[in-house]
Design a protein around this motif. Structure first.
Motif, PDB file in Angstrom:
ATOM      1  N   ALA A   1      60.852  47.514 -13.507  1.00  0.00           N
ATOM      2  CA  ALA A   1      61.312  46.434 -14.392  1.00  0.00           C
ATOM      3  C   ALA A   1      62.821  46.188 -14.325  1.00  0.00           C
ATOM      4  O   ALA A   1      63.251  45.028 -14.340  1.00  0.00           O
ATOM      5  N   ASP A   2      63.623  47.238 -14.244  1.00  0.00           N
ATOM      6  CA  ASP A   2      65.073  46.997 -14.242  1.00  0.00           C
ATOM      7  C   ASP A   2      65.511  46.242 -12.983  1.00  0.00           C
ATOM      8  O   ASP A   2      66.361  45.342 -13.044  1.00  0.00           O
ATOM      9  N   ASN A   3      64.921  46.598 -11.844  1.00  0.00           N
ATOM     10  CA  ASN A   3      65.248  45.858 -10.610  1.00  0.00           C
ATOM     11  C   ASN A   3      64.794  44.407 -10.692  1.00  0.00           C
ATOM     12  O   ASN A   3      65.488  43.511 -10.219  1.00  0.00           O
ATOM     13  N   VAL A   4      63.629  44.204 -11.294  1.00  0.00           N
ATOM     14  CA  VAL A   4      63.131  42.825 -11.427  1.00  0.00           C
ATOM     15  C   VAL A   4      64.090  42.007 -12.285  1.00  0.00           C
ATOM     16  O   VAL A   4      64.400  40.849 -11.972  1.00  0.00           O
ATOM     17  N   MET A   5      64.594  42.604 -13.374  1.00  0.00           N
ATOM     18  CA  MET A   5      65.528  41.867 -14.248  1.00  0.00           C
ATOM     19  C   MET A   5      66.769  41.427 -13.465  1.00  0.00           C
ATOM     20  O   MET A   5      67.326  40.361 -13.708  1.00  0.00           O
ATOM     21  N   GLU A   6      67.213  42.240 -12.512  1.00  0.00           N
ATOM     22  CA  GLU A   6      68.399  41.862 -11.721  1.00  0.00           C
ATOM     23  C   GLU A   6      68.115  40.658 -10.830  1.00  0.00           C
ATOM     24  O   GLU A   6      69.022  39.884 -10.515  1.00  0.00           O
ATOM     25  N   ARG A   7      66.847  40.517 -10.409  1.00  0.00           N
ATOM     26  CA  ARG A   7      66.505  39.326  -9.608  1.00  0.00           C
ATOM     27  C   ARG A   7      66.279  38.110 -10.504  1.00  0.00           C
ATOM     28  O   ARG A   7      66.617  36.996 -10.140  1.00  0.00           O
ATOM     29  N   TRP A   8      65.695  38.355 -11.675  1.00  0.00           N
ATOM     30  CA  TRP A   8      65.335  37.224 -12.551  1.00  0.00           C
ATOM     31  C   TRP A   8      66.555  36.547 -13.175  1.00  0.00           C
ATOM     32  O   TRP A   8      66.560  35.333 -13.341  1.00  0.00           O
ATOM     33  N   PHE A   9      67.554  37.352 -13.574  1.00  0.00           N
ATOM     34  CA  PHE A   9      68.607  36.794 -14.431  1.00  0.00           C
ATOM     35  C   PHE A   9      70.011  37.078 -13.897  1.00  0.00           C
ATOM     36  O   PHE A   9      70.268  38.149 -13.337  1.00  0.00           O
TER      37      PHE A   9
ATOM     38  N   ARG B   1      72.019  39.001 -18.491  1.00  0.00           N
ATOM     39  CA  ARG B   1      71.497  40.380 -18.582  1.00  0.00           C
ATOM     40  C   ARG B   1      72.230  41.185 -19.650  1.00  0.00           C
ATOM     41  O   ARG B   1      71.727  42.232 -20.078  1.00  0.00           O
ATOM     42  N   ALA B   2      73.386  40.682 -20.063  1.00  0.00           N
ATOM     43  CA  ALA B   2      74.149  41.395 -21.108  1.00  0.00           C
ATOM     44  C   ALA B   2      73.738  40.950 -22.510  1.00  0.00           C
ATOM     45  O   ALA B   2      74.255  41.472 -23.501  1.00  0.00           O
ATOM     46  N   THR B   3      72.816  39.993 -22.617  1.00  0.00           N
ATOM     47  CA  THR B   3      72.412  39.508 -23.946  1.00  0.00           C
ATOM     48  C   THR B   3      71.167  40.264 -24.437  1.00  0.00           C
ATOM     49  O   THR B   3      70.371  40.749 -23.631  1.00  0.00           O
TER      50      THR B   3
ATOM     51  N   LEU C   1      63.428  40.871 -24.421  1.00  0.00           N
ATOM     52  CA  LEU C   1      62.187  40.135 -24.672  1.00  0.00           C
ATOM     53  C   LEU C   1      61.475  39.801 -23.369  1.00  0.00           C
ATOM     54  O   LEU C   1      60.252  39.934 -23.256  1.00  0.00           O
ATOM     55  N   TRP C   2      62.247  39.375 -22.373  1.00  0.00           N
ATOM     56  CA  TRP C   2      61.650  39.003 -21.081  1.00  0.00           C
ATOM     57  C   TRP C   2      61.207  40.235 -20.312  1.00  0.00           C
ATOM     58  O   TRP C   2      60.196  40.205 -19.596  1.00  0.00           O
ATOM     59  N   ARG C   3      61.934  41.311 -20.507  1.00  0.00           N
ATOM     60  CA  ARG C   3      61.506  42.578 -19.891  1.00  0.00           C
ATOM     61  C   ARG C   3      60.172  43.016 -20.502  1.00  0.00           C
ATOM     62  O   ARG C   3      59.266  43.497 -19.806  1.00  0.00           O
TER      63      ARG C   3
END
Ligand SMILES: O=C(O)CC1=CCC(=O)O1
Length: 263
Positions: free
Chosen positions: A146-154, A159-161, A166-168
């Motif tokens: 999940a953390d790697n996916v968040m780096e691609r998504w946003f 990512r600092a908000t 919620l999206w994670r």
């Protein structure tokens, strides 16, 4: 809450706006459900019939056993739109949803009068990369990715908000089989030749900080369709409809006007 029973799969969908309006159909990305379009949908002008759905294995739709093929995902969209008697829609697909959009336009031009290809491509990554993801998710679940996916998504700022969490949550709450099933579908998809034959209005969206489908890759795909337009969203990653809904909805509305879908 609405459900289309297609026999082998039950698809959750939602219709907003004017039931007699010009149809707009949204298809989501891997690991997301139809809420990913909330902020864009609420910014669209009146007079549109806005249809969203959760692809198989995602959101509230049923989860047939993995793996899935892209043909099955395209056929699901086709059957849903037949069920809803939709013709001449503008189909907006995000990432794997954009692959579904390409496949549907190739198969059913009567259904699709214009395409919006958002953060997508005719081919995304390599088959090997997706098979590795299938294996990882099947064995360990979605959480470790999940953390790697968040780096691609946003993009970095988003990512600092606090909203990131919620999206994670949305991602990790998807079905493991549904997620892996869709990874397998992406692994087997190369639409360069069929998409090159498409002749219809097309708008591409890319996010400058997209770590999954970078702007050059999106542009290469939309350029396969003569006359396509391309819009780069600067402070966004792979899911600009979440990060920059004002810009996304404004540019989409402009496209709908230019193509005569709305006045
Ligand atoms: O890598 C990701 O998770 C992003 C992505 C690729 C295809 C898709 O639908 O999402």
């Amino acid at each position: 809450m609405q459900i289309a029973d297609l026999g082998d799969v039950q698809l959750h969908y939602r219709i907003d706006g004017d039931p007699d309006g010009a149809p707009l159909v949204f298809a989501n990305s891997l690991g997301t459900d139809l809420r990913v379009w909330d902020a864009v949908v609420e910014r669209l002008p009146a007079g549109l019939k806005v249809i969203r759905y959760d692809k198989r294995g995602h959101g509230l739709s049923s989860c047939p056993p993995a793996p899935y093929s892209m043909g099955a995902l395209v056929r699901d969209a086709e059957r849903l739109l037949d069920h809803l008697q939709v013709r001449d829609c503008v189909f907006i697909g995000l990432s794997i949803g954009g692959m579904i959009a390409q496949g549907l336009a190739v198969k059913r031009l009567d259904m699709v009068r214009a395409l919006v290809l958002s953060n997508t491509a005719a081919k995304i990554g390599t088959a090997e990369m997706w098979q590795d993801r299938v294996k990882a998710v099947t064995e360990q679940g979605i959480e470790p990715l999940a953390d790697n996916v968040m780096e691609r998504w946003f993009a970095r700022d988003f990512r600092a908000t606090p909203e990131l969490q919620l999206w994670r949550n949305m991602l990790v709450q998807q079905s493991r089989a549904g997620y892996a099933g869709c990874c397998a579908a992406i692994a087997g998809t190369d639409f360069y030749t069929p998409t090159s034959g498409l002749r219809l209005p097309c708008l591409g969206f890319a996010g400058a900080e997209d770590g999954a489908t970078p702007p050059d890759l999106v542009r290469e795909t939309v350029d396969l369709i003569p006359g396509s337009q391309f819009h780069l969203i600067r402070r966004a990653g792979h899911i600009p409809c979440v990060e920059q809904p004002d810009e996304y909805a404004d540019r989409l509305t402009q496209f709908l006007k230019e193509t005569g879908h709305i006045d």
